[in-house]
Design a protein around this motif. Structure first.
Motif, PDB file in Angstrom:
ATOM      1  N   UNK A 358       0.806  -1.264   0.018  1.00 31.42           N
ATOM      2  CA  UNK A 358       0.001  -0.021   0.071  1.00 31.42           C
ATOM      3  C   UNK A 358       0.795   1.202  -0.022  1.00 31.42           C
ATOM      4  N   UNK A 359       1.730   1.147   0.908  1.00 29.48           N
ATOM      5  CA  UNK A 359       2.685   2.470   0.918  1.00 29.48           C
ATOM      6  C   UNK A 359       3.502   2.635  -0.335  1.00 29.48           C
ATOM      7  N   UNK A 360       4.248   1.688  -0.750  1.00 33.13           N
ATOM      8  CA  UNK A 360       5.051   1.763  -2.136  1.00 33.13           C
ATOM      9  C   UNK A 360       4.308   1.945  -3.267  1.00 33.13           C
ATOM     10  N   UNK A 361       3.439   1.411  -3.672  1.00 36.09           N
ATOM     11  CA  UNK A 361       2.517   1.378  -4.912  1.00 36.09           C
ATOM     12  C   UNK A 361       1.429   2.488  -4.745  1.00 36.09           C
ATOM     13  N   UNK A 362       0.976   2.618  -3.587  1.00 39.64           N
ATOM     14  CA  UNK A 362       0.032   3.658  -3.358  1.00 39.64           C
ATOM     15  C   UNK A 362       0.500   5.151  -3.692  1.00 39.64           C
ATOM     16  N   UNK A 363       1.719   5.519  -2.602  1.00 41.34           N
ATOM     17  CA  UNK A 363       2.383   6.630  -3.009  1.00 41.34           C
ATOM     18  C   UNK A 363       3.015   6.815  -4.293  1.00 41.34           C
ATOM     19  N   UNK A 364       3.437   5.930  -4.858  1.00 42.18           N
ATOM     20  CA  UNK A 364       4.107   5.904  -6.269  1.00 42.18           C
ATOM     21  C   UNK A 364       2.882   6.495  -7.042  1.00 42.18           C
ATOM     22  N   UNK A 365       1.738   5.693  -7.358  1.00 41.54           N
ATOM     23  CA  UNK A 365       0.777   6.251  -8.330  1.00 41.54           C
ATOM     24  C   UNK A 365       0.128   7.302  -7.909  1.00 41.54           C
ATOM     25  N   UNK A 366       0.068   7.839  -6.525  1.00 42.09           N
ATOM     26  CA  UNK A 366      -0.566   9.157  -6.234  1.00 42.09           C
ATOM     27  C   UNK A 366       0.143  10.215  -6.801  1.00 42.09           C
ATOM     28  N   UNK A 367       1.682   9.851  -6.560  1.00 44.25           N
ATOM     29  CA  UNK A 367       2.574  11.288  -7.137  1.00 44.25           C
ATOM     30  C   UNK A 367       2.536  11.169  -8.486  1.00 44.25           C
ATOM     31  N   UNK A 368       2.565  10.115  -9.178  1.00 42.59           N
ATOM     32  CA  UNK A 368       2.447  10.122 -10.690  1.00 42.59           C
ATOM     33  C   UNK A 368       1.337  11.034 -11.070  1.00 42.59           C
ATOM     34  N   UNK A 369       0.119  10.473 -10.814  1.00 40.90           N
ATOM     35  CA  UNK A 369      -1.193  11.095 -10.987  1.00 40.90           C
ATOM     36  C   UNK A 369      -0.987  12.860 -10.636  1.00 40.90           C
ATOM     37  N   UNK A 370      -0.577  12.952  -9.369  1.00 42.38           N
ATOM     38  CA  UNK A 370      -0.383  14.246  -9.276  1.00 42.38           C
ATOM     39  C   UNK A 370       0.420  15.209 -10.082  1.00 42.38           C
ATOM     40  N   UNK A 371       1.661  14.567 -10.610  1.00 37.65           N
ATOM     41  CA  UNK A 371       2.382  15.329 -11.380  1.00 37.65           C
ATOM     42  C   UNK A 371       1.906  15.323 -12.682  1.00 37.65           C
ATOM     43  N   UNK A 372       1.203  14.581 -13.373  1.00 43.25           N
ATOM     44  CA  UNK A 372       0.418  14.331 -14.690  1.00 43.25           C
ATOM     45  C   UNK A 372      -0.641  15.784 -14.721  1.00 43.25           C
ATOM     46  N   UNK A 373      -1.301  15.575 -13.297  1.00 39.35           N
ATOM     47  CA  UNK A 373      -2.533  16.609 -13.049  1.00 39.35           C
ATOM     48  C   UNK A 373      -1.838  18.096 -13.299  1.00 39.35           C
ATOM     49  N   UNK A 374      -0.730  18.263 -12.334  1.00 40.86           N
ATOM     50  CA  UNK A 374      -0.022  19.645 -12.410  1.00 40.86           C
ATOM     51  C   UNK A 374       0.355  19.999 -13.799  1.00 40.86           C
ATOM     52  N   UNK A 375       0.978  18.914 -14.391  1.00 42.30           N
ATOM     53  CA  UNK A 375       1.717  19.400 -15.811  1.00 42.30           C
ATOM     54  C   UNK A 375       0.670  19.646 -16.730  1.00 42.30           C
ATOM     55  N   UNK A 376      -0.559  18.951 -16.677  1.00 40.14           N
ATOM     56  CA  UNK A 376      -1.414  19.399 -17.818  1.00 40.14           C
ATOM     57  C   UNK A 376      -2.084  20.897 -17.405  1.00 40.14           C
ATOM     58  N   UNK A 377      -2.358  20.807 -16.230  1.00 33.61           N
ATOM     59  CA  UNK A 377      -3.133  22.224 -15.857  1.00 33.61           C
ATOM     60  C   UNK A 377      -2.168  23.306 -16.202  1.00 33.61           C
ATOM     61  N   UNK A 378      -0.687  23.376 -16.196  1.00 35.25           N
ATOM     62  CA  UNK A 378       0.182  24.396 -16.537  1.00 35.25           C
ATOM     63  C   UNK A 378       0.354  24.661 -17.799  1.00 35.25           C
ATOM     64  N   UNK A 379       0.561  23.359 -18.395  1.00 35.11           N
ATOM     65  CA  UNK A 379       0.934  23.442 -19.762  1.00 35.11           C
ATOM     66  C   UNK A 379      -0.105  23.424 -20.975  1.00 35.11           C
ATOM     67  N   UNK A 380      -1.089  22.931 -20.585  1.00 39.22           N
ATOM     68  CA  UNK A 380      -2.085  22.752 -21.636  1.00 39.22           C
ATOM     69  C   UNK A 380      -2.962  24.233 -21.708  1.00 39.22           C
ATOM     70  N   UNK A 381      -3.317  24.622 -22.899  1.00 40.07           N
ATOM     71  CA  UNK A 381      -4.186  25.617 -23.385  1.00 40.07           C
ATOM     72  C   UNK A 381      -5.568  25.475 -23.228  1.00 40.07           C
ATOM     73  N   UNK A 382      -5.952  23.912 -23.432  1.00 41.92           N
ATOM     74  CA  UNK A 382      -7.178  23.753 -23.443  1.00 41.92           C
ATOM     75  C   UNK A 382      -8.071  24.197 -22.255  1.00 41.92           C
ATOM     76  N   UNK A 383      -9.347  24.453 -22.511  1.00 40.79           N
ATOM     77  CA  UNK A 383     -10.178  25.105 -21.407  1.00 40.79           C
ATOM     78  C   UNK A 383     -10.479  24.285 -20.418  1.00 40.79           C
ATOM     79  N   UNK A 384     -10.391  22.915 -20.659  1.00 46.24           N
ATOM     80  CA  UNK A 384     -10.700  21.710 -19.643  1.00 46.24           C
ATOM     81  C   UNK A 384      -9.643  21.387 -19.146  1.00 46.24           C
ATOM     82  N   UNK A 385      -8.487  21.960 -19.028  1.00 50.04           N
ATOM     83  CA  UNK A 385      -7.006  21.617 -18.674  1.00 50.04           C
ATOM     84  C   UNK A 385      -7.376  21.442 -16.974  1.00 50.04           C
TER      85      UNK A 385
END
Length: 599
Positions: A358-385
């Motif tokens: 739970x700790x290793x896999x849960x923390x890893x996937x949560x951080x990957x998701x978080x980075x993707x969400x932040x990256x898309x919100x900052x870089x994409x110009x799409x209004x749904x980003x």
């Protein structure tokens, strides 16, 4: 055109995934509040759950008690966190540099540790009972199984959380405003009340709501220290609906909805009150950042810090160590039996494996998701980003016990997903949902600091998007990624409110096993030993990630230095400093490269 179309398709798929992963369980919680019967069985729609939950006067007494509890805990947390943040960043208090590591340690330790250790310390043979003694009726003068105990134990943990959240804003306060106020004749109190507090108002109000929400939904301490004393707060009331027969899913869901409504009303009130007021303190003008000499008060600050560390960390840890070696908790003696029995038990070994997973896999996937969400919100110009980020942040207001209930409705109501219930996967999914907002906050800053020109240069030189991510983005945010992975992994491994509802006998985690040992089986010494094993496991995990972070930082530094030398050979005039010889310029390049790598 094809690239734009492909990016739009990927964003749409990602948005659908976020809606299904984070939004669907909350929607099913609302559905469950209006439906009788258990998830996945036949039922009728109506208001029976609301009538059952809110028709009982005890519910409103519990709500009022929960609000008072949350207010008290957050008052302790914010005041304590602010004082230590001020001592650490603004004063010359001796040992100020050790405040942050101590607070990080307390933050990283699961809440379960504090609840059980304080319960032991105020037991008839506990350390605090031996110091304070017992009353005329034979009961300990200082009793953790009381409102006082609930508030103090929760408040100590809250101080560490608030300290870490206030550290940046307090450090960024502009000293020139304070100097101007002092020159105008204001005293220290007026300066604090009319300059510092108004500037920090958005931060303090936001943290007050966040902390209030966290306290209102906190299950661990209330379950271990509150229920034995007959004290119920909202999370334990919800758990009581689900743990006693007949199980009332609709009533529990109706109560959970009230928690969510309260939280969003508070957020709306804060937004309305703060409005568009200007709170900028960091400007282009230089200002002094050196620490203030507070004279003899610095020793008072040091004493306060040592007292806090002693009460919050040293004493509980000492009590756990002592208790784990006692034959029976509270009986003098020494034995290794509890540790040897733990590692002879297949149940414990399985719980350790589940927790590690739970700790290793849960923390890893949560951080990957978080980075993707932040990256898309900052870089994409799409209004749904921005939508994924908004959906994830809606989850941060949902207590763990409520989210576990929402997951129950979401997965038991769908035939294909029903088989996941009771498996390690459904616990993992719930933990990822809970800790992703924390990872998103931890990684959004460093992701936002990446210059677009770095990525554009790589693409202009012919690098594909995946290669650009691997060679540019990942190395630069690597240390932050590892830190977020550790924090969210610790939170996932130490969670009790998710496994207590979603785990089966084969998917128990260490936290759940410790709770069962302490409360159900009456084996406090075994619980203490197992809790110390969990802490040791978390410490080893943190040490490994810290070593990886240092190694990654050194690799980045070497690569930056190597590239600097390469540029110097191609165009010596672009990096040299006039007036320096070649050796001096080379050293200068190394220093610049080290500085860039460290940043």
């Amino acid at each position: 055109m094809n690239r734009i179309s492909s990016a739009g398709t990927l964003l749409t798929l990602f948005l659908l995934f976020i809606c299904a992963f984070f939004g669907y369980p909350l929607a099913m919680l609302v559905y469950g509040a209006f439906r009788s019967g258990q998830p996945g069985t036949e039922g009728t729609f109506g208001l029976a759950g609301f009538v059952d939950a809110y028709g009982d006067p005890a519910t409103w007494e519990t709500l009022w008690a929960s609000v008072m509890f949350a207010v008290a805990v957050q008052s302790i947390g914010i005041i304590g966190g602010f004082i230590f943040a001020w001592l650490s960043t603004r004063t010359n208090t001796p040992g100020a540099k050790t405040i942050t590591p101590a607070m990080v340690t307390i933050f990283a330790i699961p809440t379960l540790f504090f609840a059980i250790s304080w319960g032991m310390m105020t037991s008839p043979s506990g350390l605090l009972t031996q110091f304070f003694g017992v009353g005329s009726d034979g009961s300990p003068k200082l009793d953790a199984y009381s409102w006082f105990g609930l508030i103090v134990v929760s408040g100590l943990k809250s101080i560490a959380v608030m300290y870490l959240l206030l550290l940046g804003p307090v450090k960024a306060l502009n000293r020139s405003l304070e100097e101007a106020a002092l020159l105008s004749g204001a005293n220290r109190f007026q300066l604090f009340a009319h300059i510092n507090i108004p500037i920090l108002l958005p931060t303090l109000s936001g943290l007050a709501i966040l902390g209030f929400v966290n306290s209102l939904g906190q299950l661990d301490v209330a379950l271990i220290l509150g229920i034995p004393a007959g004290i119920y707060v909202f999370p334990t009331q919800i758990y009581d609906f689900l743990a006693t027969t007949p199980i009332r899913y609709d009533s529990a869901s109706a109560l959970a909805l009230l928690l969510i409504v309260i939280i969003y009303v508070l957020v709306a009130i804060r937004s309305k009150a703060i409005g568009n007021r200007n709170f900028i303190t960091v400007t282009g003008k230089a200002y002094r950042i050196e620490k203030e000499d507070i004279g003899r008060w610095k020793w008072a600050g040091l004493s306060l810090f040592l007292l806090f560390v002693g009460i919050a960390l040293v004493l509980p840890l000492a009590q756990l160590v002592i208790g784990s070696f006692q034959p029976v908790l509270g009986v003098n003696g020494f034995t290794w039996d509890h540790y040897s029995e733990l590692f002879d038990s297949s149940k414990v070994i399985r719980a350790l494996q589940n927790t590690l997973f739970m700790g290793v896999i849960g923390g890893f996937f949560a951080t990957v998701l978080a980075v993707l969400i932040s990256y898309i919100a900052l870089r994409s110009k799409n209004r749904w980003a921005q939508v994924p980020e908004m959906i994830v942040w809606a989850v941060v207001a949902v207590p763990g016990i409520v989210l576990a209930l929402a997951i129950t409705w979401a997965y038991l109501s769908v035939p294909g997903l029903k088989s996941l219930y009771g498996s390690v996967w459904i616990v993992l999914i719930a933990l990822i949902i809970v800790v992703t907002p924390i990872a998103q906050r931890a990684t959004s800053g460093p992701v936002g600091q990446l210059g677009v020109e770095l990525e554009e240069s790589a693409r202009v030189c012919g690098a594909s998007a995946p290669r650009m991510l691997v060679t540019i983005v990942v190395p630069l945010i690597g240390p932050t990624f590892l830190a977020s992975w550790f924090i969210t992994g610790v939170m996932a491994a130490g969670s009790l409110d998710i496994p207590i509802l979603l785990s089966s006998a084969k998917t128990e985690t260490v936290s759940l096993l410790v709770y069962n040992y302490y409360t159900q089986l009456g084996s406090g010494s075994a619980a203490a030993a197992l809790l110390l094993v969990l802490l040791l496991m978390l410490a080893v995990g943190g040490l490994i990630l810290m070593i990886l972070g240092i190694a990654l930082r050194r690799i980045n530094m070497r690569r930056t230095i190597s590239r600097g030398h390469l540029v110097a050979k191609v165009d010596p005039s672009s990096v040299g400093v006039p007036g320096m010889d070649d050796d001096a310029n080379e050293n200068h390049d190394d220093l610049r490269a080290k500085s860039a790598a460290n940043n």
